[in-house]
Design an enzyme around this catalytic site. Structure first.
Site, PDB file in Angstrom:
ATOM      1  N   THR A   1      34.653  62.549  54.672  1.00  0.00           N
ATOM      2  CA  THR A   1      33.987  62.812  53.075  1.00  0.00           C
ATOM      3  C   THR A   1      33.640  62.400  51.999  1.00  0.00           C
ATOM      4  O   THR A   1      34.687  61.985  51.913  1.00  0.00           O
ATOM      5  CB  THR A   1      34.469  64.747  53.085  1.00  0.00           C
ATOM      6  OG1 THR A   1      33.985  65.184  52.106  1.00  0.00           O
ATOM      7  CG2 THR A   1      35.978  64.493  52.900  1.00  0.00           C
ATOM      8  N   ILE A   2      32.769  62.206  51.285  1.00  0.00           N
ATOM      9  CA  ILE A   2      32.369  61.262  50.332  1.00  0.00           C
ATOM     10  C   ILE A   2      33.372  62.322  49.239  1.00  0.00           C
ATOM     11  O   ILE A   2      33.395  61.703  48.030  1.00  0.00           O
ATOM     12  CB  ILE A   2      31.122  61.491  49.875  1.00  0.00           C
ATOM     13  CG1 ILE A   2      30.612  62.570  49.063  1.00  0.00           C
ATOM     14  CG2 ILE A   2      30.423  60.604  51.255  1.00  0.00           C
ATOM     15  CD1 ILE A   2      29.076  62.847  48.838  1.00  0.00           C
ATOM     16  N   ASP A   3      33.001  63.279  49.215  1.00  0.00           N
ATOM     17  CA  ASP A   3      34.529  64.462  48.056  1.00  0.00           C
ATOM     18  C   ASP A   3      35.794  63.517  47.699  1.00  0.00           C
ATOM     19  O   ASP A   3      36.615  63.530  46.796  1.00  0.00           O
ATOM     20  CB  ASP A   3      34.180  65.336  48.133  1.00  0.00           C
ATOM     21  CG  ASP A   3      33.293  66.288  47.976  1.00  0.00           C
ATOM     22  OD1 ASP A   3      31.926  65.168  47.303  1.00  0.00           O
ATOM     23  OD2 ASP A   3      32.932  67.771  48.157  1.00  0.00           O
TER      24      ASP A   3
ATOM     25  N   GLY B   1      29.261  67.818  56.752  1.00  0.00           N
ATOM     26  CA  GLY B   1      28.062  66.720  55.713  1.00  0.00           C
ATOM     27  C   GLY B   1      29.081  65.601  56.252  1.00  0.00           C
ATOM     28  O   GLY B   1      29.656  65.442  56.693  1.00  0.00           O
TER      29      GLY B   1
ATOM     30  N   ASP C   1      38.757  65.173  48.839  1.00  0.00           N
ATOM     31  CA  ASP C   1      39.198  65.790  49.153  1.00  0.00           C
ATOM     32  C   ASP C   1      39.946  66.353  49.631  1.00  0.00           C
ATOM     33  O   ASP C   1      40.549  67.715  50.058  1.00  0.00           O
ATOM     34  CB  ASP C   1      38.755  67.016  48.180  1.00  0.00           C
ATOM     35  CG  ASP C   1      36.882  67.603  49.491  1.00  0.00           C
ATOM     36  OD1 ASP C   1      37.148  66.858  50.236  1.00  0.00           O
ATOM     37  OD2 ASP C   1      36.105  68.910  49.076  1.00  0.00           O
TER      38      ASP C   1
ATOM     39  N   ARG D   1      26.837  72.544  60.466  1.00  0.00           N
ATOM     40  CA  ARG D   1      27.396  73.446  60.626  1.00  0.00           C
ATOM     41  C   ARG D   1      27.524  75.101  62.398  1.00  0.00           C
ATOM     42  O   ARG D   1      26.112  74.718  61.869  1.00  0.00           O
ATOM     43  CB  ARG D   1      27.719  74.078  59.123  1.00  0.00           C
ATOM     44  CG  ARG D   1      28.072  72.803  58.489  1.00  0.00           C
ATOM     45  CD  ARG D   1      27.927  73.125  56.488  1.00  0.00           C
ATOM     46  NE  ARG D   1      27.757  72.006  55.750  1.00  0.00           N
ATOM     47  CZ  ARG D   1      28.785  71.279  55.661  1.00  0.00           C
ATOM     48  NH1 ARG D   1      29.852  71.861  55.765  1.00  0.00           N
ATOM     49  NH2 ARG D   1      28.229  70.455  54.572  1.00  0.00           N
TER      50      ARG D   1
ATOM     51  N   ASP E   1      38.275  69.614  55.733  1.00  0.00           N
ATOM     52  CA  ASP E   1      38.287  70.400  55.798  1.00  0.00           C
ATOM     53  C   ASP E   1      38.171  71.675  56.680  1.00  0.00           C
ATOM     54  O   ASP E   1      38.754  72.028  57.777  1.00  0.00           O
ATOM     55  CB  ASP E   1      39.090  71.043  54.686  1.00  0.00           C
ATOM     56  CG  ASP E   1      39.972  70.804  54.220  1.00  0.00           C
ATOM     57  OD1 ASP E   1      41.313  69.816  54.756  1.00  0.00           O
ATOM     58  OD2 ASP E   1      40.658  70.370  52.656  1.00  0.00           O
TER      59      ASP E   1
ATOM     60  N   ARG F   1      35.854  52.655  71.681  1.00  0.00           N
ATOM     61  CA  ARG F   1      36.704  51.246  72.251  1.00  0.00           C
ATOM     62  C   ARG F   1      37.959  50.616  72.294  1.00  0.00           C
ATOM     63  O   ARG F   1      38.610  50.223  73.825  1.00  0.00           O
ATOM     64  CB  ARG F   1      35.799  50.152  70.957  1.00  0.00           C
ATOM     65  CG  ARG F   1      34.872  50.131  70.865  1.00  0.00           C
ATOM     66  CD  ARG F   1      33.598  49.231  72.311  1.00  0.00           C
ATOM     67  NE  ARG F   1      32.968  48.590  71.896  1.00  0.00           N
ATOM     68  CZ  ARG F   1      32.682  47.627  71.101  1.00  0.00           C
ATOM     69  NH1 ARG F   1      32.791  47.225  70.559  1.00  0.00           N
ATOM     70  NH2 ARG F   1      31.608  47.250  71.096  1.00  0.00           N
TER      71      ARG F   1
ATOM     72  N   ARG G   1      31.849  69.424  44.382  1.00  0.00           N
ATOM     73  CA  ARG G   1      31.815  71.051  43.972  1.00  0.00           C
ATOM     74  C   ARG G   1      32.615  71.616  43.736  1.00  0.00           C
ATOM     75  O   ARG G   1      33.227  71.993  43.075  1.00  0.00           O
ATOM     76  CB  ARG G   1      30.957  72.310  45.240  1.00  0.00           C
ATOM     77  CG  ARG G   1      31.327  73.126  45.126  1.00  0.00           C
ATOM     78  CD  ARG G   1      30.274  74.399  46.202  1.00  0.00           C
ATOM     79  NE  ARG G   1      29.003  74.290  45.913  1.00  0.00           N
ATOM     80  CZ  ARG G   1      28.089  74.647  46.576  1.00  0.00           C
ATOM     81  NH1 ARG G   1      28.583  75.485  47.200  1.00  0.00           N
ATOM     82  NH2 ARG G   1      26.617  74.493  46.904  1.00  0.00           N
TER      83      ARG G   1
ATOM     84  N   ARG H   1      32.922  54.368  66.644  1.00  0.00           N
ATOM     85  CA  ARG H   1      32.510  52.725  67.593  1.00  0.00           C
ATOM     86  C   ARG H   1      34.905  52.958  68.162  1.00  0.00           C
ATOM     87  O   ARG H   1      34.892  52.760  69.212  1.00  0.00           O
ATOM     88  CB  ARG H   1      32.284  52.032  67.164  1.00  0.00           C
ATOM     89  CG  ARG H   1      32.118  50.679  67.336  1.00  0.00           C
ATOM     90  CD  ARG H   1      32.243  49.699  66.645  1.00  0.00           C
ATOM     91  NE  ARG H   1      32.041  48.149  66.788  1.00  0.00           N
ATOM     92  CZ  ARG H   1      33.389  47.595  66.869  1.00  0.00           C
ATOM     93  NH1 ARG H   1      34.124  48.236  66.144  1.00  0.00           N
ATOM     94  NH2 ARG H   1      33.516  46.108  67.162  1.00  0.00           N
TER      95      ARG H   1
END
Length: 352
Positions: A142-144, A28, A146, A89, A120, A42, A188, A38
């Protein structure tokens, strides 16, 4: 030689003799991935290493989908959301033949190592690739939030800010119409996002995958208490995993089903809002840009200094490295003292 000149030479050194590194984003997307790309490009240039961008994650490595990246290509991506390398994916990469095909691509392109940015699942793919002889370094995005081996993952702060902005705006109309709102945020298997957002918006209740749900205690009673002290609108934050991955009976499979049960219990018909992929988009926050830049730099440093097959993480605000196999065995749980804060600040009828 002065101390300052020595320090600069240390930054620019490449004692391992690495010539070419690949970088990819997988899984994701998360705000700040571009900042990490970036930084990798660099940092490679600074050390005299050529950088090859692998497009569309592990699929790109299998299909030889790449672009040679120079400083100019990443000049204006620091503030952009998403990922300029695209992401996907890959079911094929999960097979032994797919991974061996990826190794052949690495050899064809002359890649001495691969830097993989993701979660993960991305790192498990990286572990398998490293076992086939291709050095890998992972960067958690990851925004979770986790990933067990890192206190913080790229994208979490921006996603929280996005969700908070949406809830604040939703509250305006909920209060005008004196309604109850169930807001579903991503998560989730982890409730980091839901709990952080819930505290930040002063939610009436927050439902987490990590906490066994007692419908009366965790949802109905907080709404009832808020009503008894005069509130006429109620904001409930729900992590998506609460309904998706819990055995709550056949009648509760989604947040919409949960809303129907609330109406049945207390006669209030909640409005259900699923924020979904809104949380993945947008310009990355200052925190995500800064952390991504540091992680990208440190990933290249680890390779150049002969420490491959690690995942870059954070601990107490500092950048750390963990061997991939060890990192994938590490777990991180929601700090439940934050849930205590949430409960203590809810609007309740005074005792006594």
């Amino acid at each position: 030689m002065s101390e300052e000149i020595t320090r600069i030479e240390d930054i620019r050194g490449n004692p391992s003799g690495i010539r070419r590194v690949g970088v990819l984003t997988s899984g994701g997307d998360a705000p700040g991935m571009n900042a990490a790309v970036r930084a990798v490009v660099r940092a490679c240039i600074t050390r005299g290493i050529e950088c090859v961008g692998i497009r569309r994650g592990w699929n790109g490595l299998i299909n030889s989908d790449f672009v040679v990246m120079h400083g100019q290509e990443v000049s204006h991506i620091l503030s952009r959301g998403g990922t300029v390398l695209y992401t996907a994916r890959s079911e094929e990469f999960m097979t032994e033949e797919g991974r061996r095909h990826a190794v052949r691509t690495c050899r064809l392109l002359g890649l001495d190592a691969v830097i993989a940015i993701g979660g993960d699942g991305t790192f498990r793919g990286g572990l398998e690739l490293s076992r086939l002889g291709v050095p890998v370094v992972g960067i958690p995005a990851t925004i979770d939030n986790d990933v067990g081996c890192s206190n913080y993952t790229i994208g979490f702060d921006t996603a929280c800010n996005t969700a908070i902005t949406c809830v604040d705006r939703l509250r305006d109309t909920m209060s005008s119409h004196e309604r109850c709102s169930l807001v579903e945020v991503m998560g989730r298997r982890a409730g980091f996002l839901a709990l952080y957002v819930g505290i930040s918006v002063g939610a009436t209740a927050v439902l987490l995958p990590e906490r066994d749900l007692d419908f009366e205690r965790d949802l109905i009673e907080p709404i009832r208490q808020a009503r008894l002290v005069g509130n006429t609108h109620f904001m409930v934050v729900v992590a998506e995993g609460v309904c998706m991955d819990r055995k709550m009976g056949e009648e509760i499979k989604t947040t919409f089903d949960l809303g129907a049960k609330v109406q049945e219990a207390i006669g209030i018909k909640p409005t259900v809002t699923v924020l979904g992929h809104l949380q993945r988009g947008g310009k990355p926050s200052a925190r995500d840009r800064e952390v991504a830049s540091r992680m990208g730099y440190c990933a290249v440093r680890a390779i150049a200094e002969g420490r491959p097959n690690v995942i870059i993480g954070t601990s107490a605000g500092k950048i750390v490295e963990h061997p991939i196999e060890d990192a994938l065995q590490m777990n991180k749980s929601v700090q439940m003292e934050r849930y205590e804060v949430l409960e203590a600040l809810q609007n309740r009828v005074p005792r006594g």
